[in-house]
Structure formats: structure tokens, C-alpha cells
Design an enzyme around this catalytic site. Structure first.
Site, PDB file in Angstrom:
ATOM      1  N   GLY A   1       4.989   1.273   4.584  1.00 32.46           N
ATOM      2  CA  GLY A   1       6.309   1.902   4.419  1.00 32.46           C
ATOM      3  C   GLY A   1       7.324   1.032   3.688  1.00 32.46           C
ATOM      4  O   GLY A   1       8.002   1.514   2.765  1.00 32.46           O
TER       5      GLY A   1
ATOM      6  N   ASN B   1       0.870  -1.186   0.000  1.00 29.50           N
ATOM      7  CA  ASN B   1       0.000   0.000   0.000  1.00 29.50           C
ATOM      8  C   ASN B   1       0.902   1.229   0.000  1.00 29.50           C
ATOM      9  O   ASN B   1       1.506   1.560   1.019  1.00 29.50           O
ATOM     10  CB  ASN B   1      -0.882  -0.031   1.264  1.00 29.50           C
ATOM     11  CG  ASN B   1      -1.688   1.246   1.421  1.00 29.50           C
ATOM     12  OD1 ASN B   1      -1.850   2.015   0.479  1.00 29.50           O
ATOM     13  ND2 ASN B   1      -2.191   1.470   2.626  1.00 29.50           N
ATOM     14  N   TRP B   2       0.983   1.878  -1.153  1.00 28.97           N
ATOM     15  CA  TRP B   2       1.921   3.005  -1.286  1.00 28.97           C
ATOM     16  C   TRP B   2       1.367   4.287  -0.659  1.00 28.97           C
ATOM     17  O   TRP B   2       2.070   5.269  -0.555  1.00 28.97           O
ATOM     18  CB  TRP B   2       2.225   3.263  -2.757  1.00 28.97           C
ATOM     19  CG  TRP B   2       3.002   2.173  -3.424  1.00 28.97           C
ATOM     20  CD1 TRP B   2       3.466   1.003  -2.872  1.00 28.97           C
ATOM     21  CD2 TRP B   2       3.423   2.157  -4.796  1.00 28.97           C
ATOM     22  NE1 TRP B   2       4.140   0.273  -3.802  1.00 28.97           N
ATOM     23  CE2 TRP B   2       4.135   0.946  -4.994  1.00 28.97           C
ATOM     24  CE3 TRP B   2       3.270   3.025  -5.876  1.00 28.97           C
ATOM     25  CZ2 TRP B   2       4.694   0.611  -6.228  1.00 28.97           C
ATOM     26  CZ3 TRP B   2       3.831   2.692  -7.104  1.00 28.97           C
ATOM     27  CH2 TRP B   2       4.533   1.497  -7.273  1.00 28.97           C
TER      28      TRP B   2
ATOM     29  N   GLY C   1       2.560   2.110  10.652  1.00 28.26           N
ATOM     30  CA  GLY C   1       3.482   3.240  10.493  1.00 28.26           C
ATOM     31  C   GLY C   1       4.173   3.642  11.783  1.00 28.26           C
ATOM     32  O   GLY C   1       4.801   4.706  11.847  1.00 28.26           O
TER      33      GLY C   1
HETATM   34  C1  PEP Z   1      -0.622   0.012   5.866  1.00 33.17           C
HETATM   35  O1  PEP Z   1      -0.674   1.159   5.502  1.00 33.17           O
HETATM   36  O2  PEP Z   1      -1.510  -0.753   5.516  1.00 33.17           O
HETATM   37  C2  PEP Z   1       0.491  -0.404   6.714  1.00 33.17           C
HETATM   38  C3  PEP Z   1       0.427  -1.585   7.256  1.00 33.17           C
HETATM   39  O3  PEP Z   1       1.528   0.472   6.895  1.00 33.17           O
HETATM   40  P1  PEP Z   1       2.965   0.169   7.571  1.00 33.17           P
HETATM   41  O4  PEP Z   1       3.463  -1.139   6.977  1.00 33.17           O
HETATM   42  O5  PEP Z   1       3.827   1.321   7.193  1.00 33.17           O
HETATM   43  O6  PEP Z   1       2.746   0.048   9.031  1.00 33.17           O
END
Ligand code: PEP
Length: 251
Positions: free
Chosen positions: A235, A9-10, A173
Site C-alpha cells: 500500500g 509491490n503495486w 494490507g
Molecule cells: C505486499 O503486498 O507485499 C505487502 C506487504 O502489502 P502491504 O505493505 O500493503 O501490507
């Protein structure tokens, strides 16, 4: 045997040039489409150009969101027929950032899920508790309520196009990851809830992804748990070497 999925998921990141460089790197290095499903979810403007680049590869594209109506006076929104017209038949719905910053509640998400399913799209539906809910021991109730409130009207055919992502909000995040045991416990619970809603066979077949600070150092451990069928990665999906290492962990 459920095939694992690793989805990136960008979010609202990257320029077009950076997005192209990233998928070119993934395309060059990923050749195991028979073993693991890889999906990337860029922002809307990049879906069509990236579709062209990825045409002959095993990497799938997904939208990060869409509207529940199919057309009309909804300035700034994107519909299911629009996505399909540029070759995109997958969408992420219910991400906690959509719930938190754009007030997407269970009723609205039920409408989005219905529209996606009516258009035979594949959906990654996100659920997960906030920190206070976990600390109060309410995390199972929260996740059950999210599932039942938005997915109650799915038909058996709809369920076959559904993937669930368990994303504890406190882990997104933040660098904090649920332990593999915490993930497994919740994924098992989600499978039980799906069994109650759609039957045991559907529950055994549905893929349940873990999301929340997945990185190369924790992916293999998380993915080794019996009910963890891959990951939704934020990320770390922006760095080709990290995303490829996470894919490797799912093989
Ligand atoms: C997400 O946005 O779905 C996510 C899991 O982000 P991160 O891996 O950065 O925690």
C-alpha cells in the site's frame, strides 16, 4: 555488508497515467542508488513503458508474477522470455495473494523459481505464516517448509540472484505490522534455514526483506534490525511521499 532493498509491490492498482506520474516522482527524488536498491513492481501492461522512462535512473523494475513454461497454450499468462524481451529480469514469486487466490502451491512455485533461475532472473521469493499458524506456534515450521519445498533445487549461482521476503500474511494490507523483534527473530531463522540448504556464506549474503504494512512510521525501526535487509512494500508504495520516506529509512 548487504545492500538494502526497498521494493514496491503495486499489485493490481493504478492506471497507466497514474503509474507514470508515480515513477516520474520517484525518479525526480531518488538519487541514492549506490546506497539502497529500489525496485518497483507494476502490473504487466506498464512494464515496457515504465522501462523506457526509468532507463537512465537507478530505479529497477520487477514483474509481480510469471508462468513456469516459456511459451504455449496458456491463455492470459506471461513468460520469462516475454519479460526479458521487454527488459525485465526480475520477478516476485510466491506472494501470499498468489498462494491464496490463485492456488499457487510449493510445487508450482518450485517450477516458477526454476524457470526464473534458468533465465538468470532475479527473484524475490515470499514466505510467511497465516495468523492461525502464528497463534499455534507453527510459524517457524511453516516458513521452513515453504523455503525447503520451493528452493531445494537452487544452485549456488541461483542463490546469488535470490532475495527472500518474509511477509506474515496477518500483516499484509491489514495495518498490523510484525514488531521489529518478531521480524528479526524470523529473519534470523530464515538465515539459518538458508545456511542449512546452501551453506553459511550464502546465508550471510542473501538479502531478507520484511513485508507487511511497512510505512514511514515503522520502517526505520524494522530496517535497523541486523537481519532485516529492507522491505517489500504494498500500500505505501503507491504514495510517492510515503515510498520515498521508506527508502530514506533504509539509507
Ligand atoms: C505486499 O503486498 O507485499 C505487502 C506487504 O502489502 P502491504 O505493505 O500493503 O501490507
Amino acid at each position: 555488508m548487504r545492500k538494502k532493498i526497498v521494493a514496491g509491490n503495486w499489485k493490481m492498482n493504478l492506471t497507466l497515467k497514474q503509474a507514470i506520474d508515480l515513477v516520474e516522482e520517484l525518479k525526480k527524488n531518488f538519487h541514492s542508488g549506490d546506497k539502497v536498491e529500489v525496485v518497483v513492481a507494476p502490473s504487466f501492461p506498464y512494464l515496457y513503458p515504465l522501462r523506457e522512462i526509468l532507463k537512465a535512473s537507478a530505479i529497477e523494475l520487477s514483474a509481480q508474477n510469471m508462468h513456469w513454461e516459456t511459451a504455449g497454450a496458456f491463455t492470459g499468462e506471461v513468460s520469462a522470455p516475454m519479460l526479458l524481451s521487454v527488459g525485465i529480469d526480475r520477478v516476485i514469486l510466491g506472494h501470499s495473494e498468489r498462494r491464496q487466490y490463485f492456488c499457487e502451491d510449493a510445487g508450482l512455485l518450485a517450477k516458477k523459481v526454476k524457470t526464473a533461475m534458468d533465465h538468470e532472473m532475479q527473484v524475490i521469493f515470499c514466505v510467511g505464516e497465516v495468523l492461525e499458524e502464528r497463534e499455534a506456534g507453527r510459524h517457524f515450521d511453516t516458513v521452513r517448509e515453504q523455503l525447503e519445498a520451493s528452493l531445494h533445487a537452487l544452485t549456488p549461482a541461483d542463490w546469488s540472484r535470490m532475495t527472500i521476503a518474509y511477509e506474515p500474511v496477518w500483516a499484509i494490507g491489514t495495518g498490523k505490522t510484525a514488531t521489529p523483534d518478531q521480524a528479526q527473530e524470523m529473519h534470523r531463522f530464515i538465515r539459518q534455514v538458508v545456511s542449512g540448504m546452501a551453506g553459511e556464506q550464502t546465508a550471510e549474503q542473501i538479502r531478507i526483506l520484511y513485508g507487511g504494512s511497512v510505512k514511514p512510521s515503522n520502517a526505520a525501526d524494522l530496517f535497523s534490525r541486523p537481519d532485516v535487509d529492507g522491505g517489500l512494500v504494498g500500500g505505501a508504495s503507491l504514495k510517492p511521499e510515503d515510498f520515498l520516506a521508506i527508502i530514506e529509512a533504509a539509507l
